[in-house]
Design a protein around this motif. Structure first.
Motif, PDB file in Angstrom:
ATOM      1  N   GLU A 245       0.826  -1.218   0.000  1.00  0.00           N
ATOM      2  CA  GLU A 245       0.000   0.000   0.000  1.00  0.00           C
ATOM      3  C   GLU A 245       0.855   1.261   0.000  1.00  0.00           C
ATOM      4  OE1 GLU A 245      -3.262  -0.044  -0.130  1.00  0.00           O
ATOM      5  OE2 GLU A 245      -3.665  -2.147   0.320  1.00  0.00           O
ATOM      6  N   ARG A 421     -15.875  -3.882   2.505  1.00  0.00           N
ATOM      7  CA  ARG A 421     -16.226  -2.617   1.865  1.00  0.00           C
ATOM      8  C   ARG A 421     -17.728  -2.529   1.641  1.00  0.00           C
ATOM      9  NH1 ARG A 421     -14.160  -2.273  -3.484  1.00  0.00           N
ATOM     10  NH2 ARG A 421     -13.638  -4.477  -3.592  1.00  0.00           N
ATOM     11  N   SER A 506     -10.932   1.432   0.584  1.00  0.00           N
ATOM     12  CA  SER A 506     -10.203   1.631  -0.670  1.00  0.00           C
ATOM     13  C   SER A 506     -11.087   2.179  -1.785  1.00  0.00           C
ATOM     14  CB  SER A 506      -9.570   0.319  -1.124  1.00  0.00           C
ATOM     15  OG  SER A 506     -10.582  -0.633  -1.342  1.00  0.00           O
ATOM     16  N   THR A 512      -7.044   7.654  -4.125  1.00  0.00           N
ATOM     17  CA  THR A 512      -5.873   7.633  -3.256  1.00  0.00           C
ATOM     18  C   THR A 512      -5.590   8.987  -2.618  1.00  0.00           C
ATOM     19  OG1 THR A 512      -4.974   5.960  -4.698  1.00  0.00           O
ATOM     20  CG2 THR A 512      -3.451   6.982  -3.188  1.00  0.00           C
ATOM     21  N   ILE A 535      -7.291  -1.214   5.325  1.00  0.00           N
ATOM     22  CA  ILE A 535      -6.396  -0.089   5.059  1.00  0.00           C
ATOM     23  C   ILE A 535      -5.905   0.560   6.341  1.00  0.00           C
ATOM     24  CG2 ILE A 535      -6.432   2.283   4.152  1.00  0.00           C
ATOM     25  CD1 ILE A 535      -7.643   1.258   1.770  1.00  0.00           C
TER      26      ILE A 535
END
Ligand code: ADP
Ligand code: ZN
Length: 720
Positions: A245, A421, A506, A512, A535
């Motif tokens: 990552e 998610r 994510s 990002t 994350i």
């Protein structure tokens, strides 16, 4: 006439011979342009002629490219990786030659710096200026600028034309800042010092060795391996740090800068084409001394590596699962061997492979058993959800809510972790029972309520959240089943209307860049309650975080794959390790339906080594990795019958072997992805057996026809 073998970065069986024009001198490693059928392609001189092409049929090398030759140790590494992962060597070479532009002479390019800001400042324009502000004096090409700011090319163009961005010519090569070994020295503790000295000595010795840097979160592993980097800098060699990552590690970069005086070079999928070209080229020309990168940085054309560091070495993200299937952590060790430099594997929860290697003294084991500055590790409490269920339609048990409340009242932060998610993993019609599945995969569509979409997490298929049932047409009967992070966020907002919440996942809007900003804000204390997927587990330092709540500690334990226990242990202790890294005492609470499960018991007891010992023993008894070897064949086709016929035929051709056992064929656990039907064989053998030789023998007569595809996964991590 000189004839050389040239390896071309394509899936060909091996190098081909080419004649060298009489006025050209070539050496192994030189980059050349050669004809291939009707095309012209780039390749690398691999060695002397193979002699398998008749002279009359030989084609000639067209020209030599102006690029430093590939080092012999890198060519050997490529051949080794190819034979280990059973990939054509050209495809491994392609990992090195990913940046075609880097092989061409540098073109002059236009870059932009910030000029006088426009009067009308839109959000998009502001992002452009923000990106440039972060870079300082250095500018970006318009394409890179647009991409990093997440705006269209026309936004940049308009700003430039109106004089709000200032154009200048980018020279052919812009040097990276050079880190200085002693820019900001850290006083290491009495525990850290001997470890740093051992690592420094290994770097200075310039020989291969592997070091497991094994220390609890917050022990100062990073500070310690920074010393190894300093030693590499002092000896004029390069240091490579591999991180999972990578794109999210602004905090890491700042710490690096504090220690070495400037930011390191970087390598990750978020780099724009110009940055990519520049970085590749600077590595090839030996002008980058420290680089932080994702797994593919291992394949950069390093000339003289002094140390390779793999941080969070247990992380599954180091395994590349498509194309050339390899594990960057394992290949880093191999690379270190060819280069002859030490390799440092760092983790608070090492992979069982590395742990066993350290126990068996193949790796040097360095332990940092306590947090720097005396901060205590968080205590872990299990909550039995059977005894203390959450209220109907909610997911947090009363104890959990109280703990979050108390943390927030004390002015500290609380983190709720759920590795899922979206809003809900399944949508169901309460009238007819219809379940929403992906058209192309054997998987449920996951609801993403913020985006108002159903999405397949295997192929990315999306559709708007339906208003009426597809099957029966009833309105208002669709029910979301189970929680994802969005649903937990909803519950938190409902219960704590006055707290500031932040969600980290994510698939956040803004990608990002937005995620990085959120992480920064959380670190600065701008949120009270954070809800996140895995994350949040990765290396972030949130000084005010004192409580971590795991919403579903059982999530990874059910799937029965080889590493389920190990992975769950690693992930949950990593997440819990976010709590109490600074002055405040950390506390973690795990919601579970199976509080007696050995993994959860081990977590609660905080007895990592006992867990590792037991897991080691279980693997040893079952002759599973790292005590035995595994390999998988994955076969897929558009047509189910076609795939089935093929795997049945394959099963009849399994060569006899005294030690290797072939399990299967069996439909893969996700039997269809992207409209391809999937079957698997699993091969199991002792460490001494050559899986590759066996597979070679098995597959030699096999021809793939039609839509059939076959891939080999040596040392598989994913069993899907
Ligand atoms: P790890 O990588 O093991 O999780 P870090 O290297 O991130 O640990 O260290 C945890 C925190 O402690 C960081 O904020 C770091 O700056 C600090 N720290 C560690 N060692 C020292 C030291 N010797 N002097 C000052 N601060 C330190
Ligand atoms: Zn799908």
């Amino acid at each position: 006439m000189q004839v050389v073998a040239v390896l071309i970065p394509l899936g060909l069986p091996g190098p081909y011979d080419y004649a060298v024009p009489s006025d050209m001198r070539l050496q192994p490693g030189d980059f050349v342009r050669v004809p291939l059928g009707p095309r012209r392609v780039n390749g690398v001189v691999w060695g002397p002629a193979l002699g398998d092409t008749p002279q009359a049929k030989l084609k000639s090398v067209q020209n030599r490219l102006d690029v430093p030759p590939l080092a012999a140790h890198l060519r050997k590494f490529i051949d080794w990786v190819a034979s280990y992962v059973m990939s054509p060597p050209g495809l491994v070479l392609r990992q090195v030659m990913r940046v075609p532009a880097a092989l061409e002479p540098a073109k002059p390019m236009t870059a932009y710096r910030a000029g006088p800001p426009p009067e009308r400042m839109t959000a998009a324009r502001q992002r452009v200026f923000d990106v440039l502000a972060e870079l300082g004096a250095q500018g970006l090409t318009s394409a890179d600028l647009a991409r990093q700011a997440g705006v269209s090319a026309s936004v940049v163009k308009t700003l430039a034309e109106a004089g709000h961005l200032l154009a200048y010519d980018l020279p052919g090569h812009v040097a990276f800042d050079q880190p200085a070994a002693n820019a900001g020295k850290t006083d290491l503790s009495a525990l850290q010092k001997p470890v740093a000295e051992a690592l420094t000595a290994a770097v200075t010795a310039q020989s291969f060795s592997v070091h497991l840097l094994d220390g609890v979160t917050g022990a100062g592993k990073t500070e310690v391996y920074f010393e190894a980097i300093a030693a590499a800098l002092e000896s004029g060699r390069q240091a490579l740090i591999l991180l999972p990552e990578i794109s999210l590690t602004a905090q890491f970069l700042d710490r690096f800068e504090a220690r070495f005086g400037c930011q390191p070079a970087m390598w990750h999928s978020g780099l724009g084409p110009a940055e990519r070209r520049r970085t590749w080229r600077e590595v090839a020309e030996d002008r980058i001394s420290v680089l932080v990168g994702a797994r593919s940085a291992l394949f950069l054309p390093w000339r003289d590596l002094g140390v390779i560091i793999v941080d969070e070495e247990h992380d599954g993200g180091f395994k590349q699962e498509d194309g050339v299937i390899y594990n960057a952590r394992d290949m880093a060790v191999v690379r270190g061997q060819f280069v002859n430099c030490p390799v440092i594997l760092a983790s608070a929860t090492p992979s069982l492979e590395s742990y066993v290697n350290a126990q068996q003294k193949r790796y040097v084991h360095h332990r940092l058993p306590s947090r720097h500055g005396g901060a205590a590790l968080p205590d872990m409490q299990l909550v039995d959800m059977r005894a203390s269920p959450p209220p109907r339609g909610q997911w947090l048990v009363p104890e959990m809510v109280t703990a979050v409340e108390q943390a927030v009242e004390r002015g500290e932060q609380a983190l709720l972790f759920l590795n899922r998610r979206g809003y809900a993993p399944l949508t169901l019609c309460r009238a007819c029972g219809h379940r929403y599945a992906c058209d192309a995969c054997d998987a449920w569509m996951v609801e993403h309520r913020f985006r108002q979409q159903l999405q397949c997490h295997h192929c990315g298929n999306q559709r708007p959240v339906p208003q009426i049932c597809d099957a029966c047409g009833e309105a208002d009967k669709l029910a979301a089943c189970g929680p994802g992070v969005e649903r937990i966020t909803e519950e938190v907002i409902h219960r704590f209307p006055h707290a500031r919440t932040a969600i980290l996942s994510s698939d956040m809007a803004g990608g990002t860049a937005a995620m990085r900003e959120t992480i920064q804000q959380i670190a600065e204390g701008a949120a009270d309650i954070i809800i996140g997927t895995q994350i949040v587990a990765k290396g972030h330092h949130f000084p005010k975080l004192s409580f971590v709540g795991v919403v579903d500690a059982d999530l990874g334990l059910g799937n029965g794959d080889l590493r389920a226990a190990e992975r769950t242990y690693q992930l949950l202790s990593q997440v819990a390790g976010r709590a109490g890294r600074a002055a405040v005492r950390g506390h973690a609470m795990l919601q579970t339906h199976m509080p007696d499960h050995p993994v959860l018991q081990a977590l609660a007891a905080g007895d990592r080594d006992a867990f590792f010992e037991r897991e080691t023993m279980a693997r040893q008894i079952a002759a599973m990795p790292p005590f035995g070897r595994l390999a998988a064949l994955i076969i897929s086709a558009r047509d189910q019958q076609e795939a089935l016929n093929f795997v049945r035929a394959l099963a009849r051709q399994i060569p006899p072997h005294p030690e290797i056992v072939v399990l299967g064929p069996a439909p893969a656990p996700i039997a269809r992805i992207r409209d391809r039907f999937r079957f698997r064989f699993l091969l199991k053998g002792p460490k001494t057996a050559s899986m590759q030789g066996f597979i070679d023998q098995w597959l030699a007569p096999v021809k793939l026809r039609g839509s059939l595809r076959l891939s080999v996964d040596i040392d598989p991590y994913s069993f899907l």
